[in-house]
Motif scaffolding. Structure first.
Motif, PDB file in Angstrom:
ATOM      1  N   ALA A 545     -44.091 -19.787  60.064  1.00 18.14           N
ATOM      2  CA  ALA A 545     -44.705 -19.834  61.227  1.00 18.14           C
ATOM      3  C   ALA A 545     -46.039 -17.974  61.586  1.00 18.14           C
ATOM      4  CB  ALA A 545     -44.028 -19.465  62.414  1.00 18.14           C
ATOM      5  N   ASP A 546     -44.923 -17.060  60.625  1.00 11.09           N
ATOM      6  CA  ASP A 546     -45.863 -15.954  60.673  1.00 11.09           C
ATOM      7  C   ASP A 546     -46.195 -15.740  59.511  1.00 11.09           C
ATOM      8  OD1 ASP A 546     -44.089 -15.724  59.210  1.00 11.09           O
ATOM      9  OD2 ASP A 546     -43.259 -13.664  59.485  1.00 11.09           O
ATOM     10  N   LEU A 547     -47.038 -16.953  58.966  1.00 18.66           N
ATOM     11  CA  LEU A 547     -48.333 -16.486  58.008  1.00 18.66           C
ATOM     12  C   LEU A 547     -47.958 -16.395  56.387  1.00 18.66           C
ATOM     13  CD1 LEU A 547     -51.673 -16.493  60.350  1.00 18.66           C
ATOM     14  CD2 LEU A 547     -50.360 -18.493  59.822  1.00 18.66           C
ATOM     15  N   THR A 548     -47.346 -16.216  56.560  1.00 16.52           N
ATOM     16  CA  THR A 548     -46.543 -15.443  55.564  1.00 16.52           C
ATOM     17  C   THR A 548     -45.631 -16.344  54.376  1.00 16.52           C
ATOM     18  OG1 THR A 548     -43.424 -14.958  56.418  1.00 16.52           O
ATOM     19  CG2 THR A 548     -45.237 -13.688  56.006  1.00 16.52           C
ATOM     20  N   ALA A 575     -37.428 -13.622  44.830  1.00 15.15           N
ATOM     21  CA  ALA A 575     -38.386 -14.547  45.747  1.00 15.15           C
ATOM     22  C   ALA A 575     -39.820 -13.768  46.369  1.00 15.15           C
ATOM     23  CB  ALA A 575     -37.622 -14.623  46.525  1.00 15.15           C
ATOM     24  N   SER A 576     -41.358 -13.805  45.722  1.00 16.97           N
ATOM     25  CA  SER A 576     -41.906 -12.636  46.143  1.00 16.97           C
ATOM     26  C   SER A 576     -42.473 -13.308  47.436  1.00 16.97           C
ATOM     27  CB  SER A 576     -43.741 -13.198  45.517  1.00 16.97           C
ATOM     28  OG  SER A 576     -42.586 -12.866  43.704  1.00 16.97           O
ATOM     29  N   VAL A 577     -43.213 -12.277  48.176  1.00 16.39           N
ATOM     30  CA  VAL A 577     -43.751 -13.024  49.647  1.00 16.39           C
ATOM     31  C   VAL A 577     -45.352 -12.426  49.371  1.00 16.39           C
ATOM     32  CG1 VAL A 577     -43.383 -11.873  52.005  1.00 16.39           C
ATOM     33  CG2 VAL A 577     -41.548 -12.337  50.659  1.00 16.39           C
ATOM     34  N   TYR A 578     -45.860 -13.281  50.281  1.00 14.11           N
ATOM     35  CA  TYR A 578     -47.586 -13.161  50.746  1.00 14.11           C
ATOM     36  C   TYR A 578     -48.033 -13.751  51.430  1.00 14.11           C
ATOM     37  CZ  TYR A 578     -47.434 -13.630  45.602  1.00 14.11           C
ATOM     38  OH  TYR A 578     -47.668 -13.961  43.670  1.00 14.11           O
ATOM     39  N   ARG A 579     -48.557 -13.100  52.017  1.00 14.37           N
ATOM     40  CA  ARG A 579     -49.472 -13.019  53.690  1.00 14.37           C
ATOM     41  C   ARG A 579     -50.576 -13.482  53.816  1.00 14.37           C
ATOM     42  NH1 ARG A 579     -47.195 -11.902  58.448  1.00 14.37           N
ATOM     43  NH2 ARG A 579     -45.391 -10.561  57.718  1.00 14.37           N
TER      44      ARG A 579
END
Length: 838
Positions: A545-548, A575-579
């Motif tokens: 929901a926070d656009l991540t 685990a890779s995180v993008y925004r």
């Protein structure tokens, strides 16, 4: 000497000759013309040194035993004499079986040859080894008559040794351990000598005397014939050298044995035992990180290329910038830069129109065209590409940051970090680790001791390089928790097999094609093993929901390329995180995506429902995108929305562009579009460029790449390496050598004559075969004897000259002409005959 070995080789069966060529493959490159040529080559300095370099410490000690037991008259020894010497000693020597195995290995390599009761040491062994076998000096009678008389009387010798004071006895013990020679400062034997030093490192004396009447320990030893002064050309002027006679050293070694402390087996380890699965897991995790960091570093180079220094290499400031961009320390960043360069993923490109410097044209380092293909491979394939390049590159990355001989820091990619022996050092360390049980994790000191036992000649003076290998292997994921990983073992096997195939394809003495290896496109065993340890690549992500955007595993190459455009990378790991941001969506629209494409991408890739806020953001950015159009006039800005242009014109952040209104819907600036576009985007607008027809120009930004470079992974790490041939090929080589030997022996029955080209100052030179001439010249080099050399000059005419050979190697003979006092150089292939003078 060589004829004796040639006769011995002629008496061998074909299988035994093939075994010799298998153990010493350098002997068949190129294939010898006959058995005499094979004997000459087997006794050459280069070939003998290569054979000795592969021997362990115990086998070299047994070889020293053979050198010590040679008879003075004929130079022969026997297996029984070597066994008796090696197994003697009050503490008990090694097992006879171990000594016998070492002798068999020496005989298989033909460093010893002949029957067991009359073994002969190849003469070149004495030239390439220490002049003091087993650390023992020369016999006393050869050094000094007084010392000879002392050792001839055992009772007197023991009394003299017992009379030695503790400082003098300490000097004897240190010299007895070897080497047996020490140096003294000028005048040390005429007064109370200063302090003791180790053999060969300074004065072997024992501290300043309290008064001038005191006798130094070394002076007492010399006066009592326990030490003998000798001339030492290598010492400083005025210094004196002393040598410990062999018989005295043997008496002092009565507890350890004549050869000193011997270890038939490698030193024991108190190594920590790791779970092999834990080792593989730790190594695989590090391998993932290495690939990610290498990609980040190369991307940073692509965004901002590193200039090449005038002296070569990359500067310290650029290295620090790359380290900050990748989140690494400088030493790891330097290692990845060196490995990426060696793998052909980075290279230099000349700057257009730049002035030339001492290093050539001004250059920058940036990714090559091969980087794109590498990035498209699987994670395991990309890691193997890097690891193979590291294994074979002739660069020692551990030197970067240290000071060179001129007290300047060594820069990445500079010539100062080049070390030809680096690949062999890596193979030595990893080979020792591979010989241990899976999960064995020795300490660095234990491992260096093991490497020194397996190959003492090669490892001498390379301790720092071996420590660097351990550090780099851990950083690259070749080792995990201090132990070699399972795929690391396969990496060594695959690299050796690939190198053998490459060597066979280029240097096969029979001209045959190598056997087929892996099928094209088939993954290597290393890649398959690492793939099984790494998490499977994923083709989806989770939008929150926070656009991540969370990628639950290593992304597939296509997914990674899509995320690189539409989202900002925030963190990496399992685990890779993008925004997703407005800027990242504008970037995607700039390279050609439409709003529908972005909605479809997220709907196709996401395993979670798309948040409404993301859909609104995509629509909002897409609606604004292209509301402004730019072109070159200097540059113009147009829009159908007059209010929007009025807003831009009134924006103080854009005052530096000097915008002015030409029409209600057109603004112009004297600056080029390359400056107008970034300024508008920084101010929060979303302009797009257009061409002369008014159509929007949407494209990915062009990336500069250096010319493609080939990885060093296929390079033969040993420049003198020869192909390992199969048994049928070896037997074919043996058959060819025997045919040539038969032809040469037939030709010698009707010798020709090579005359001195009309000269009358030399005798006729019998036309020996070329191989026999080389044998004569080699013997003349050893004996410093004069020899008549027949040769063909540059004009094709034959001539002869009386010379004294000095050295022979690298395809040339160097010899002195005593009549003219000149040094001549003869190409060996032009020599037709050689006859000893007199």
């Amino acid at each position: 000497m060589s004829s004796s070995l040639a006769d011995h080789l002629r008496a061998l069966p074909d299988d035994a000759l093939a075994a010799l060529l298998q153990l010493r493959p350098d002997l068949v490159v190129p294939v010898p013309a006959d058995l005499s040529a094979l004997a000459v080559r087997a006794q050459s300095r280069v070939s003998v040194a290569r054979a000795l370099d592969g021997l362990d410490q115990f086998t070299l000690q047994v070889l020293d035993g053979a050198r010590l037991t040679r008879a003075d008259d004929d130079g022969l020894t026997s297996a029984d004499a070597v066994l008796a010497l090696a197994t003697s000693g009050a503490a008990g020597g090694p097992d006879r079986t171990a000594v016998r195995a070492a002798l068999d290995r020496l005989r298989a390599l033909f460093l010893l040859y002949g029957p067991e009761h009359a073994l002969r040491v190849v003469p070149t062994v004495d030239e390439v080894c220490s002049p003091y076998p087993a650390g023992l000096g020369r016999p006393a009678a050869e050094l000094d008559p007084a010392a000879g008389e002392l050792v001839a009387d055992p009772a007197r010798l023991r009394r003299t040794l017992l009379a030695a004071a503790p400082p003098a006895r300490a000097v004897l013990d240190r010299l007895a351990a070897g080497p047996p020679v020490g140096t003294l400062p000028a005048g040390a034997l005429r007064s109370a000598a200063p302090s003791a030093a180790g053999p060969g490192t300074g004065s072997p004396t024992d501290g300043a005397a309290p008064d001038g009447a005191a006798i130094s320990p070394v002076r007492w030893l010399v006066d009592n014939a326990l030490l003998v002064p000798i001339p030492d050309p290598g010492s400083s002027p005025g210094d004196t050298a002393v040598e410990l006679p062999r018989e005295i050293a043997l008496l002092l070694r009565r507890d350890t044995g004549p050869l000193g402390p011997v270890r038939p087996t490698p030193p024991g380890l108190a190594a920590a035992e790791r779970d092999p699965k834990a080792v593989d897991s730790a190594g695989a995790g590090q391998a993932m990180e290495v690939v990610r960091h290498a990609e980040d570093l190369l991307e940073s180079l692509g965004a901002e290329p590193a200039p090449v220094l005038r002296s070569g290499g990359v500067g310290v400031r650029d290295l620090r910038r790359l380290a900050r961009a990748t989140g690494l320390d400088e030493s790891t960043a330097a290692l990845l830069l060196e490995v990426g360069y060696a793998a052909g993923l980075a290279g230099e490109v000349d700057l257009p129109g730049a002035a030339t410097t001492r290093a050539g044209a001004d250059q920058q380092v940036l990714p090559t065209a091969g980087y794109e293909a590498w990035r498209g491979g699987s994670l395991a394939q990309r890691w193997e590409h890097l690891a193979r390049a590291w294994l074979t590159m002739t660069r020692q990355a551990g030197l970067i940051g240290r000071r060179d001989d001129r007290d300047r820091p060594i820069a990445p990619l500079s010539n100062e970090a080049e070390r030809a022996a680096a690949p062999s050092a890596r193979r030595a360390v990893l080979g020792v680790l591979a010989d241990l049980a899976p999960g064995a994790a020795p300490s660095p000191d234990e491992l260096i001791e093991l490497v020194a036992w397996h190959a003492p000649r090669r490892s001498r003076g390379r301790e720092a390089a071996h420590r660097d290998v351990l550090t780099e292997a851990a950083r690259l994921g070749v080792t995990g928790l201090g132990a070699l990983t399972s795929y690391g073992r396969l990496l060594l096997t695959d690299a050796a097999a690939a190198e053998a195939r490459f060597a066979a394809s280029t240097e096969d003495p029979l001209g045959l094609r190598p056997d087929a290896g892996d099928l094209p496109g088939e993954a290597s065993a290393t890649v398959r093993a690492l793939d099984a340890l790494l998490p499977s690549p994923v083709d989806h992500f989770l939008v929150q929901a926070d656009l991540t955007v969370v990628v639950p595993g290593p992304p597939e190459p296509t997914l990674a390329a899509e995320l690189e455009v539409v989202a900002e990378h925030e963190s990496a790991g399992g685990a890779s995180v993008y925004r997703v941001t407005g800027g990242s969506l504008r970037r995607a629209l700039d390279v050609g995506y439409a709003a529908d494409d972005l909605h479809g991408l997220f709907a196709r890739r996401s395993r979670t429902p798309i948040p409404q806020s993301l859909s609104y953001l995509i629509d909002d950015v897409a609606r604004k995108h292209g509301g402004l159009r730019t072109g070159s006039a200097g540059a113009y800005l147009r829009s159908d929305d007059e209010a929007l242009l009025t807003e831009v014109l009134a924006d103080r952040r854009l005052s530096a562009l000097s915008l002015r209104r030409l029409a209600p819907t057109v603004l112009v600036t004297p600056y080029q579009m390359g400056r107008l576009l970034p300024a508008l985007r920084e101010a929060g607008h979303a302009p797009v460029p257009e061409d002369a027809s008014g159509a929007a120009v949407l494209s990915r930004p062009k990336t500069r790449r250096a010319p493609a470079r080939v990885s060093v992974a296929n390079r033969i790490t040993d420049p003198l390496a020869a192909p390992r041939l199969s048994q049928p090929r070896l037997l074919g080589v043996v058959e060819q050598i025997r045919r040539g030997d038969a032809a040469a022996r037939a030709a010698r029955r009707a010798p020709a004559t090579v005359r001195a080209n009309g000269r009358t100052d030399g005798p006729d030179v019998p036309g020996h075969g070329h191989t026999q001439a080389l044998a004569v010249l080699q013997q003349a080099v050893r004996d410093r004897a004069k020899v008549w050399v027949g040769y063909v000059d540059a004009h094709g005419a034959t001539a002869s000259r009386l010379v004294r050979p000095v050295s022979m190697g690298a395809g040339y003979l160097r010899a002195e002409d005593e009549r003219t006092e000149m040094l001549h150089t003869f190409a060996l292939h032009r020599i037709t005959a050689a006859v000893l003078d007199g």
